[in-house]
Design a protein around this motif. Structure first.
Motif, PDB file in Angstrom:
ATOM      1  N   ASP A  35      -1.785  -4.974   0.585  1.00 45.60           N
ATOM      2  CA  ASP A  35      -0.783  -4.230  -0.192  1.00 45.60           C
ATOM      3  C   ASP A  35      -0.650  -4.712  -1.635  1.00 45.60           C
ATOM      4  OD1 ASP A  35       0.328  -6.687   0.287  1.00 45.60           O
ATOM      5  OD2 ASP A  35       2.326  -5.921   0.784  1.00 45.60           O
ATOM      6  N   LEU A  36      -1.624  -5.509  -2.097  1.00 49.21           N
ATOM      7  CA  LEU A  36      -1.503  -6.142  -3.403  1.00 49.21           C
ATOM      8  C   LEU A  36      -1.411  -5.109  -4.533  1.00 49.21           C
ATOM      9  CD1 LEU A  36      -1.378  -8.944  -4.686  1.00 49.21           C
ATOM     10  CD2 LEU A  36      -3.853  -8.872  -4.943  1.00 49.21           C
ATOM     11  N   TRP A  37      -2.146  -4.015  -4.408  1.00 44.01           N
ATOM     12  CA  TRP A  37      -2.190  -3.002  -5.457  1.00 44.01           C
ATOM     13  C   TRP A  37      -1.358  -1.772  -5.092  1.00 44.01           C
ATOM     14  CZ3 TRP A  37      -4.974  -4.067  -9.928  1.00 44.01           C
ATOM     15  CH2 TRP A  37      -5.824  -5.179  -9.886  1.00 44.01           C
ATOM     16  N   GLN A  38      -0.388  -1.959  -4.209  1.00 45.97           N
ATOM     17  CA  GLN A  38       0.395  -0.822  -3.728  1.00 45.97           C
ATOM     18  C   GLN A  38       1.887  -1.096  -3.851  1.00 45.97           C
ATOM     19  OE1 GLN A  38      -0.824  -0.359   0.343  1.00 45.97           O
ATOM     20  NE2 GLN A  38      -2.928   0.207  -0.176  1.00 45.97           N
ATOM     21  N   GLU A  39       2.671  -0.015  -3.890  1.00 44.68           N
ATOM     22  CA  GLU A  39       4.105  -0.111  -3.703  1.00 44.68           C
ATOM     23  C   GLU A  39       4.454   0.733  -2.478  1.00 44.68           C
ATOM     24  OE1 GLU A  39       6.645   1.692  -6.676  1.00 44.68           O
ATOM     25  OE2 GLU A  39       5.049   3.011  -7.368  1.00 44.68           O
ATOM     26  N   PRO A  40       5.653   0.594  -1.916  1.00 43.60           N
ATOM     27  CA  PRO A  40       6.007   1.383  -0.732  1.00 43.60           C
ATOM     28  C   PRO A  40       5.905   2.875  -1.037  1.00 43.60           C
ATOM     29  CG  PRO A  40       7.593  -0.388  -1.102  1.00 43.60           C
ATOM     30  CD  PRO A  40       6.725  -0.328  -2.308  1.00 43.60           C
ATOM     31  N   PHE A  41       4.808   3.507  -0.608  1.00 40.90           N
ATOM     32  CA  PHE A  41       4.469   4.848  -1.086  1.00 40.90           C
ATOM     33  C   PHE A  41       5.456   5.919  -0.640  1.00 40.90           C
ATOM     34  CE2 PHE A  41       2.285   8.941  -0.480  1.00 40.90           C
ATOM     35  CZ  PHE A  41       2.019   9.229  -1.808  1.00 40.90           C
ATOM     36  N   VAL A  42       5.810   5.944   0.629  1.00 41.05           N
ATOM     37  CA  VAL A  42       6.626   7.046   1.139  1.00 41.05           C
ATOM     38  C   VAL A  42       7.979   7.135   0.430  1.00 41.05           C
ATOM     39  CG1 VAL A  42       7.778   8.004   3.170  1.00 41.05           C
ATOM     40  CG2 VAL A  42       5.445   7.112   3.362  1.00 41.05           C
ATOM     41  N   PRO A  43       8.765   6.043   0.382  1.00 41.48           N
ATOM     42  CA  PRO A  43      10.038   6.164  -0.330  1.00 41.48           C
ATOM     43  C   PRO A  43       9.871   6.341  -1.840  1.00 41.48           C
ATOM     44  CG  PRO A  43       9.700   3.895   0.385  1.00 41.48           C
ATOM     45  CD  PRO A  43       8.629   4.721   1.030  1.00 41.48           C
ATOM     46  N   ALA A  44       8.833   5.731  -2.421  1.00 41.03           N
ATOM     47  CA  ALA A  44       8.631   5.834  -3.871  1.00 41.03           C
ATOM     48  C   ALA A  44       8.193   7.233  -4.278  1.00 41.03           C
ATOM     49  CB  ALA A  44       7.604   4.805  -4.336  1.00 41.03           C
ATOM     50  N   SER A  45       7.368   7.869  -3.459  1.00 40.78           N
ATOM     51  CA  SER A  45       6.835   9.187  -3.807  1.00 40.78           C
ATOM     52  C   SER A  45       7.820  10.311  -3.539  1.00 40.78           C
ATOM     53  CB  SER A  45       5.540   9.458  -3.025  1.00 40.78           C
ATOM     54  OG  SER A  45       5.802   9.462  -1.629  1.00 40.78           O
ATOM     55  N   LEU A 232     -12.817   7.715 -15.641  1.00 44.18           N
ATOM     56  CA  LEU A 232     -11.588   8.001 -14.891  1.00 44.18           C
ATOM     57  C   LEU A 232     -10.437   8.319 -15.842  1.00 44.18           C
ATOM     58  CD1 LEU A 232      -9.923   7.806 -12.137  1.00 44.18           C
ATOM     59  CD2 LEU A 232      -9.365   5.496 -12.896  1.00 44.18           C
ATOM     60  N   VAL A 233      -9.660   9.340 -15.490  1.00 42.81           N
ATOM     61  CA  VAL A 233      -8.404   9.614 -16.185  1.00 42.81           C
ATOM     62  C   VAL A 233      -7.288   9.231 -15.226  1.00 42.81           C
ATOM     63  CG1 VAL A 233      -6.925  11.372 -17.208  1.00 42.81           C
ATOM     64  CG2 VAL A 233      -9.396  11.460 -17.568  1.00 42.81           C
ATOM     65  N   GLY A 234      -6.502   8.230 -15.599  1.00 46.82           N
ATOM     66  CA  GLY A 234      -5.444   7.735 -14.734  1.00 46.82           C
ATOM     67  C   GLY A 234      -4.271   8.699 -14.660  1.00 46.82           C
ATOM     68  N   PRO A 235      -3.405   8.521 -13.671  1.00 44.11           N
ATOM     69  CA  PRO A 235      -2.288   9.454 -13.465  1.00 44.11           C
ATOM     70  C   PRO A 235      -1.290   9.513 -14.616  1.00 44.11           C
ATOM     71  CG  PRO A 235      -2.109   7.531 -12.008  1.00 44.11           C
ATOM     72  CD  PRO A 235      -3.458   7.478 -12.630  1.00 44.11           C
ATOM     73  N   TYR A 424       8.756   6.712 -13.345  1.00 42.93           N
ATOM     74  CA  TYR A 424       9.045   8.115 -13.649  1.00 42.93           C
ATOM     75  C   TYR A 424       7.827   9.009 -13.400  1.00 42.93           C
ATOM     76  CZ  TYR A 424      11.037  12.152 -16.095  1.00 42.93           C
ATOM     77  OH  TYR A 424      11.516  13.402 -16.394  1.00 42.93           O
ATOM     78  N   TYR A 425       6.681   8.584 -13.897  1.00 43.12           N
ATOM     79  CA  TYR A 425       5.482   9.421 -13.803  1.00 43.12           C
ATOM     80  C   TYR A 425       4.498   8.962 -12.714  1.00 43.12           C
ATOM     81  CZ  TYR A 425       6.541  11.896 -18.195  1.00 43.12           C
ATOM     82  OH  TYR A 425       7.110  12.672 -19.178  1.00 43.12           O
ATOM     83  N   GLY A 426       4.759   7.844 -12.068  1.00 41.05           N
ATOM     84  CA  GLY A 426       3.742   7.228 -11.202  1.00 41.05           C
ATOM     85  C   GLY A 426       3.558   7.835  -9.833  1.00 41.05           C
ATOM     86  N   GLY A 427       4.505   8.644  -9.371  1.00 44.76           N
ATOM     87  CA  GLY A 427       4.350   9.286  -8.062  1.00 44.76           C
ATOM     88  C   GLY A 427       4.237   8.318  -6.902  1.00 44.76           C
ATOM     89  N   GLY A 428       4.802   7.118  -7.059  1.00 42.10           N
ATOM     90  CA  GLY A 428       4.765   6.141  -5.968  1.00 42.10           C
ATOM     91  C   GLY A 428       3.460   5.382  -5.862  1.00 42.10           C
ATOM     92  N   ARG A 429       2.610   5.483  -6.889  1.00 42.73           N
ATOM     93  CA  ARG A 429       1.297   4.827  -6.828  1.00 42.73           C
ATOM     94  C   ARG A 429       1.088   3.805  -7.947  1.00 42.73           C
ATOM     95  NH1 ARG A 429      -1.853   7.683  -3.202  1.00 42.73           N
ATOM     96  NH2 ARG A 429      -1.154   9.799  -2.725  1.00 42.73           N
ATOM     97  N   MET A 430       2.156   3.406  -8.621  1.00 41.93           N
ATOM     98  CA  MET A 430       2.016   2.509  -9.762  1.00 41.93           C
ATOM     99  C   MET A 430       2.892   1.274  -9.559  1.00 41.93           C
ATOM    100  SD  MET A 430      -0.094   4.396 -11.500  1.00 41.93           S
ATOM    101  CE  MET A 430      -0.215   3.766 -13.166  1.00 41.93           C
TER     102      MET A 430
END
Length: 492
Positions: A35-45, A232-235, A424-430
């Motif tokens: 989980d090093l490169w992740q945040e809690p996706f479901v609640p964040a997204s 790559l174009v990042g989010p 704000y813009y990360g969609g739970g992936r930043m």
């Protein structure tokens, strides 16, 4: 084998880190935690941006004009601009494009249009407030001080409530047709404030302020090199570098390769931060004299307070987590979290107290550690020379677009704005790493010798506790905590 990290002398860093490289697993290429490169996706997204939604009629700004000369660096000025937008709406007044105060700390003469797209700012906020580039001719000749239309930070309490502006500032505008805020650092409260005014604050920060094309183009080049020309174009790229995000992709499509993930690390360890903290960093009497001399010049009020008031000692400040993490402590933290030697690290705020040798020493553990000065040529940076705010904008882009961002000082405006933008813009992936400095201080100070495995466990626990999806606490910044009904909407 024990890890010893309380080795202190003026020239300890390089020797210490080379020794550490052999003593602890952070110098090895072991597998990173899942989980090093992740945040809690479901609640964040479940949160999405919606500060662009409006539910009011345009403001005519008919009561008069608001001038603002904002102090501080680019990030403090950004906050001041958005607070001024809200005050203009509150007082039904016209905002004149803000000015930026020259600072002996930042030494930058940049003005609003050198950093942000003025036309976009005016047009985007037209449905909210009236904005003009300068005062009408008949008001330009007024002596604003003589008619008591100048309001400084001394005249206002920090985080003043809207009622203060209605009671004390609106009468000035109605009488003189103009008020000039000088400084305007954190002079508008976050609570209580009306829903639509709070949303306007977010709309200004996340939508209305876009960097000028020159900064966007160089920022896109920086991101391209950080990702090793992957195409790559990042989010978040299109929000940060505008049309240059697509041009990055188009130019690289024919030779696309897998993008390198990178971690951005904001080392808030410049001399102004160090001096203002009143902490000590193992430099002895020479360091104390140097920092006191700096305070006398740049923070005279703090120097006077230090001489006339009993303040907490440096060790007390450190134990309370009130001292900035040193570059060495920051790297130890990253190693304990599981970032291995192969990690690409972008360091922002590379003008470190103690000199560049301090940064060079860190590459013993992380050879792929870079700064914008490493990635961009002298020619590419030439037009930014002597403009610290414009250089800081490049750091903002590099940090905000990163796959993971680690802050080392929770009080830093850059870290606050970057983490808020990513939410704000990360969609739970930043993901953002927000160390609890008080807990880390306890780990660093109370264990002169500690097994790496135990150190690793304690650091991970201290950081894990901050890695949760948090809605904005009452009275806290919407720029840092945009997960609130005014700025973002729930999708669940």
């Amino acid at each position: 084998m024990p890890l010893s990290y309380r080795v202190i002398s003026n020239h300890w860093q390089s020797k210490f880190l080379v020794t550490l490289d052999f003593l602890c697993p952070m110098g090895q290429n072991k597998r990173e935690p899942k989980d090093l490169w992740q945040e809690p996706f479901v609640p964040a997204s479940s949160w999405r941006p919606c500060a662009d939604q409006r539910n009011w009629e345009p403001n005519e700004g008919k009561n008069g004009y608001i001038l603002v000369t904002a102090n501080g660096g680019i990030n403090q000025q950004r906050v001041a601009v958005c607070n001024a937008v809200v005050v203009a709406r509150l007082l039904n007044s016209t905002l004149v494009i803000p000015k930026f105060m020259y600072s002996s700390v930042w030494r930058d003469v940049s003005q609003f249009s050198d950093i942000y797209q003025e036309e976009h700012f005016i047009n985007y906020l037209t449905p909210d407030i009236r904005i003009v580039r300068e005062l009408p001719k008949e008001l330009q000749s007024l002596d604003l001080e003589a008619i008591s239309s100048v309001v400084t930070d001394v005249d206002m309490e920090k985080e003043a409530k809207p009622s203060f502006y209605l009671k004390h500032i609106l009468p000035i505008i109605l009488k003189n047709q103009v008020v000039h805020f000088v400084g305007f650092g954190n002079r508008l409260a976050f609570d209580p404030i009306a829903f639509e005014l709070q949303r306007l604050r977010c709309r200004c920060n996340f939508h209305a302020l876009q960097f000028v094309p020159r900064i966007q183009e160089t920022g896109a080049l920086l991101l391209k090199r950080l990702r090793e020309h992957s195409g790559l174009v990042g989010p978040l790229d299109r929000y940060l570098v505008g049309p240059f995000a697509e041009s990055m992709k188009e130019k690289s499509e024919s030779n696309a390769k897998k993008a390198s993930k990178y971690l951005a690390l904001h080392l808030r360890f410049e001399i102004d931060m160090i001096a203002h903290s009143l902490c000590e960093f193992a430099g002895g009497e020479e360091e104390r004299k140097e920092l006191e001399a700096y305070r006398e010049i740049h923070f005279p009020a703090l120097s006077l307070l230090k001489r006339t008031t009993k303040l907490p000692s440096p060790s007390e400040l450190r134990s309370e987590g009130l001292c900035p993490l040193t570059p060495e402590e920051s790297i130890l933290m990253l190693g304990a979290l599981g970032f291995n030697r192969k990690t690409h690290i972008f360091v922002a705020g590379s003008n470190l107290y103690g000199g560049g040798s301090r940064l060079v020493a860190l590459t013993n553990l992380y050879p792929k550690l870079v700064t914008k000065e490493n990635l961009l040529s002298s020619a590419e940076l030439e037009s930014f020379a002597n403009y610290s705010s414009q250089l800081a904008a490049l750091d903002f882009i590099g940090c905000t677009a990163s796959d993971a961002f680690a802050m080392t000082d929770s009080g830093s405006q850059l870290s606050s704005l970057v983490s808020g933008y990513r939410i704000y813009y990360g969609g739970g992936r930043m993901p953002t790493i927000r160390p609890n400095k008080r807990r880390l201080a306890s780990i660093f100070m109370k264990n002169s010798t500690i097994e790496w495995r135990v150190f690793e466990q304690r650091v991970r626990k201290a950081v894990r506790q901050t890695k949760h999806v948090q809605t904005r606490p009452k009275a806290r910044s919407v720029y840092r905590y945009p997960r609130c009904k005014e700025c973002m909407c729930r999708t669940d």
